[in-house]
Every structure is written in structure tokens, then in C-alpha cells.
Design an enzyme around this catalytic site. Structure first.
Site, PDB file in Angstrom:
ATOM      1  N   GLU A 112      17.911  -9.893  12.736  1.00 38.05           N
ATOM      2  CA  GLU A 112      16.683 -10.591  12.643  1.00 38.05           C
ATOM      3  C   GLU A 112      16.946 -11.890  12.435  1.00 38.05           C
ATOM      4  O   GLU A 112      16.197 -12.670  13.287  1.00 38.05           O
ATOM      5  CB  GLU A 112      15.936  -9.771  11.842  1.00 38.05           C
ATOM      6  CG  GLU A 112      15.715  -8.325  12.192  1.00 38.05           C
ATOM      7  CD  GLU A 112      14.683  -7.590  10.993  1.00 38.05           C
ATOM      8  OE1 GLU A 112      14.040  -8.305  10.149  1.00 38.05           O
ATOM      9  OE2 GLU A 112      14.711  -6.341  10.689  1.00 38.05           O
ATOM     10  N   GLY A 148      10.775 -11.513   2.067  1.00 39.63           N
ATOM     11  CA  GLY A 148      10.733 -12.791   2.753  1.00 39.63           C
ATOM     12  C   GLY A 148      12.199 -13.436   2.988  1.00 39.63           C
ATOM     13  O   GLY A 148      12.259 -14.691   3.364  1.00 39.63           O
ATOM     14  N   SER A 149      12.928 -12.320   3.337  1.00 39.91           N
ATOM     15  CA  SER A 149      14.364 -13.060   4.004  1.00 39.91           C
ATOM     16  C   SER A 149      14.188 -13.699   5.292  1.00 39.91           C
ATOM     17  O   SER A 149      14.712 -14.674   5.584  1.00 39.91           O
ATOM     18  CB  SER A 149      15.280 -11.997   4.021  1.00 39.91           C
ATOM     19  OG  SER A 149      15.186 -11.023   4.996  1.00 39.91           O
ATOM     20  N   HIS A 166      10.117  -7.116  14.713  1.00 36.36           N
ATOM     21  CA  HIS A 166       9.953  -5.501  14.528  1.00 36.36           C
ATOM     22  C   HIS A 166      11.304  -5.084  14.370  1.00 36.36           C
ATOM     23  O   HIS A 166      12.127  -5.107  15.342  1.00 36.36           O
ATOM     24  CB  HIS A 166       9.020  -5.047  15.792  1.00 36.36           C
ATOM     25  CG  HIS A 166       8.924  -3.410  15.339  1.00 36.36           C
ATOM     26  ND1 HIS A 166       8.044  -2.982  14.475  1.00 36.36           N
ATOM     27  CD2 HIS A 166       9.447  -2.213  15.900  1.00 36.36           C
ATOM     28  CE1 HIS A 166       8.139  -1.646  14.217  1.00 36.36           C
ATOM     29  NE2 HIS A 166       8.960  -1.163  15.167  1.00 36.36           N
ATOM     30  N   GLU A 218      -3.615  -6.759  20.418  1.00 35.88           N
ATOM     31  CA  GLU A 218      -4.408  -5.882  19.393  1.00 35.88           C
ATOM     32  C   GLU A 218      -3.827  -4.275  19.389  1.00 35.88           C
ATOM     33  O   GLU A 218      -3.933  -3.494  18.370  1.00 35.88           O
ATOM     34  CB  GLU A 218      -5.793  -5.473  19.776  1.00 35.88           C
ATOM     35  CG  GLU A 218      -5.971  -5.997  21.385  1.00 35.88           C
ATOM     36  CD  GLU A 218      -7.607  -5.648  21.880  1.00 35.88           C
ATOM     37  OE1 GLU A 218      -7.880  -4.578  21.983  1.00 35.88           O
ATOM     38  OE2 GLU A 218      -8.286  -6.713  21.900  1.00 35.88           O
ATOM     39  N   ILE A 255      -2.566  -4.820   9.450  1.00 36.59           N
ATOM     40  CA  ILE A 255      -2.739  -4.902  10.520  1.00 36.59           C
ATOM     41  C   ILE A 255      -3.877  -5.772  10.821  1.00 36.59           C
ATOM     42  O   ILE A 255      -5.042  -5.616  10.249  1.00 36.59           O
ATOM     43  CB  ILE A 255      -3.177  -3.400  11.365  1.00 36.59           C
ATOM     44  CG1 ILE A 255      -1.874  -2.554  11.324  1.00 36.59           C
ATOM     45  CG2 ILE A 255      -3.696  -3.632  12.625  1.00 36.59           C
ATOM     46  CD1 ILE A 255      -2.096  -1.255  11.609  1.00 36.59           C
ATOM     47  N   LEU A 256      -3.802  -6.901  11.816  1.00 32.44           N
ATOM     48  CA  LEU A 256      -4.780  -8.051  12.015  1.00 32.44           C
ATOM     49  C   LEU A 256      -5.880  -7.306  12.852  1.00 32.44           C
ATOM     50  O   LEU A 256      -5.377  -6.570  13.881  1.00 32.44           O
ATOM     51  CB  LEU A 256      -3.907  -9.219  12.303  1.00 32.44           C
ATOM     52  CG  LEU A 256      -3.020  -9.818  11.594  1.00 32.44           C
ATOM     53  CD1 LEU A 256      -2.112 -10.797  12.122  1.00 32.44           C
ATOM     54  CD2 LEU A 256      -3.896 -10.372  10.588  1.00 32.44           C
ATOM     55  N   MET A 311       2.754  -6.411   6.253  1.00 27.73           N
ATOM     56  CA  MET A 311       2.486  -5.006   6.312  1.00 27.73           C
ATOM     57  C   MET A 311       1.053  -4.675   6.279  1.00 27.73           C
ATOM     58  O   MET A 311       0.657  -3.579   6.132  1.00 27.73           O
ATOM     59  CB  MET A 311       2.863  -4.308   5.182  1.00 27.73           C
ATOM     60  CG  MET A 311       4.413  -4.497   4.831  1.00 27.73           C
ATOM     61  SD  MET A 311       5.327  -4.083   6.347  1.00 27.73           S
ATOM     62  CE  MET A 311       5.547  -2.124   6.191  1.00 27.73           C
TER      63      MET A 311
HETATM   64  C1  GRF Z   1      12.086  -6.846   8.345  1.00 28.84           C
HETATM   65  O1  GRF Z   1      13.057  -5.739   8.706  1.00 28.84           O
HETATM   66  C2  GRF Z   1      11.142  -6.905   9.618  1.00 28.84           C
HETATM   67  O2  GRF Z   1      11.928  -6.536  10.660  1.00 28.84           O
HETATM   68  C3  GRF Z   1      10.064  -5.983   9.172  1.00 28.84           C
HETATM   69  O3  GRF Z   1      10.271  -5.933   7.678  1.00 28.84           O
HETATM   70  C4  GRF Z   1      11.372  -6.499   7.208  1.00 28.84           C
HETATM   71  C5  GRF Z   1      11.090  -7.757   6.313  1.00 28.84           C
HETATM   72  O4  GRF Z   1      11.999  -8.161   5.799  1.00 28.84           O
HETATM   73  N1  GRF Z   1       8.915  -6.261  10.059  1.00 28.84           N
HETATM   74  P1  GRF Z   1      11.964  -9.565   4.801  1.00 28.84           P
HETATM   75  O5  GRF Z   1      10.701  -9.642   4.080  1.00 28.84           O
HETATM   76  O6  GRF Z   1      12.079 -10.798   6.020  1.00 28.84           O
HETATM   77  O7  GRF Z   1      13.293  -9.682   4.067  1.00 28.84           O
END
Ligand code: GRF
Length: 192
Positions: free
Chosen positions: A179, A20-21, A114, A147, A97-98, A95
Site C-alpha cells: 500500500e 496512519g501509516s 482499499h 457514492e 462512509i461519506l 472508517m
Molecule cells: C490499510 O490497510 C488500508 O488499506 C485500510 O486501512 C488500513 C489503514 O492503515 N483502508 P493505516 O492507518 O494507514 O496504517
């Protein structure tokens, strides 16, 4: 996407499965005066997600539902999202898929972070793939969720140089740092 009108922030849910960063970073961003969004709900498909602690820390509602039965889980989530008047969803390390029908319900209102320069390396293990292929650059992408997995319209991307010394772990760290800059910038781009 409707532009932000007046001072009201768009009620947003963040879906997570892990650390959850990005969630923490989005919450901090949401508190800035000119952020278009407020984070009002955290959803996780697992109680083990470390990022759930930000619910207590920032006094944000959380909801957990396993995705063992996707239909049931999604019906419950949709119900809650409607009840809470959530209008926008950020996937941040989510993690699961919707389903098509869930995405249809929030058409054009779900975005994802991503960890690759899409369309390169959709799916998992992006950093391992980049190192294995001896790529010179990696990066991250914020895109709309459709989708087709990791295939929706790209909002913003950021490149990260790969050095000869990089491992998948060191690269993941470097990309994650970007990110945290890219997600708020992409949200601003959508709404402002
Ligand atoms: C990130 O690298 C994001 O791109 C990927 O999963 C990771 C999640 O990191 N989808 P965090 O849980 O937000 O720290």
C-alpha cells in the site's frame, strides 16, 4: 482530473481513523520535489486515531469531528476544506462512509486505499475473507470514491502472494507494505 501545472502542489487533506501509516507515507511522499500534492490537513473522526501524532511531527493542521451526526460533521469539514483551499482528499484507513452530497462536492477528487483486489472483497475484513477462501493472491487497490462503497474507478492495484503459512495478520502486514508503494504511484498517475 486537471493536470499539475507549474510548481504549485495540490493542497490535499488525508482522512484517517487509526494508525496512519499510509498518512505518514503520503506526507513523506508529498515532501519529494516532484510530488504533485502537499498534505495540508489531517482529518480524523476520532481523537483516538494514533495517526493524529503526525500533525505535530510534521506541523500539519489537524481537525477532529465525530461522525455521530454525519450531516453536522460533514458541514464542518466542508467549511474547513474550503477555508484551507483543499482541492484533493485521500482516504487512508478512514472508517466512516461519506454521504452522497459530500462526495458530490468533491466529485472525482476523493481517492481511497482499499486492502483487496477490488472488485473482490468490498467492505471490511478483506484479509480474513481471502484466507478463508484459500485465495492464492491478495492485494490492494487505489480507487476514486463514488457514492457506491469501494466501487469507483480503479487507479492502480498491486497483487500480493498468499503463502500457506499466512494468517490474516501476516497478510495484512505484507499488503500494507505494498500500500505504501501504491498510494504515491496512484497519485502520480492521476496528476502527472
Ligand atoms: C490499510 O490497510 C488500508 O488499506 C485500510 O486501512 C488500513 C489503514 O492503515 N483502508 P493505516 O492507518 O494507514 O496504517
Amino acid at each position: 482530473m486537471a493536470k499539475l501545472t507549474g510548481l504549485k502542489k495540490i493542497k490535499t487533506a488525508v482522512f484517517i481513523s487509526g494508525t496512519g501509516s499510509n498518512l505518514n507515507n503520503l506526507i513523506k511522499f508529498s515532501k519529494i520535489k516532484n510530488s504533485p500534492v502537499s498534505i495540508d490537513l489531517i482529518f480524523s473522526n476520532t481523537p483516538k486515531a494514533k495517526g493524529l501524532r503526525f500533525s505535530n511531527q510534521f506541523n500539519i493542521k489537524k481537525y477532529i469531528s465525530s461522525f455521530k451526526d454525519t450531516k453536522i460533521a460533514e458541514a464542518k469539514i466542508l467549511n474547513l476544506l474550503n477555508k484551507e483551499n483543499i482541492k484533493f482528499i485521500c482516504l487512508a484507513g478512514f472508517m466512516r462512509i461519506l454521504s452522497k452530497s459530500f462526495i458530490k462536492n468533491f466529485n472525482g477528487k476523493i481517492v481511497n486505499m482499499h486492502p483487496s483486489l477490488l472488485p473482490k472483497y468490498k467492505g471490511l475484513d478483506t484479509h480474513i475473507k481471502a484466507i478463508k477462501n484459500k485465495d492464492k493472491v491478495a492485494g490492494c487497490t487505489v480507487h476514486f470514491v463514488t457514492e457506491k462503497l469501494d466501487s469507483g474507478k480503479i487507479i492502480l492495484q498491486k497483487e500480493v502472494k498468499i503463502s500457506k503459512k499466512d494468517t490474516a495478520t501476516s497478510l495484512a502486514k505484507k499488503v500494507l507494505k505494498q500500500e505504501h508503494k501504491l498510494y504515491p504511484a496512484a497519485i502520480k498517475k492521476i496528476f502527472n
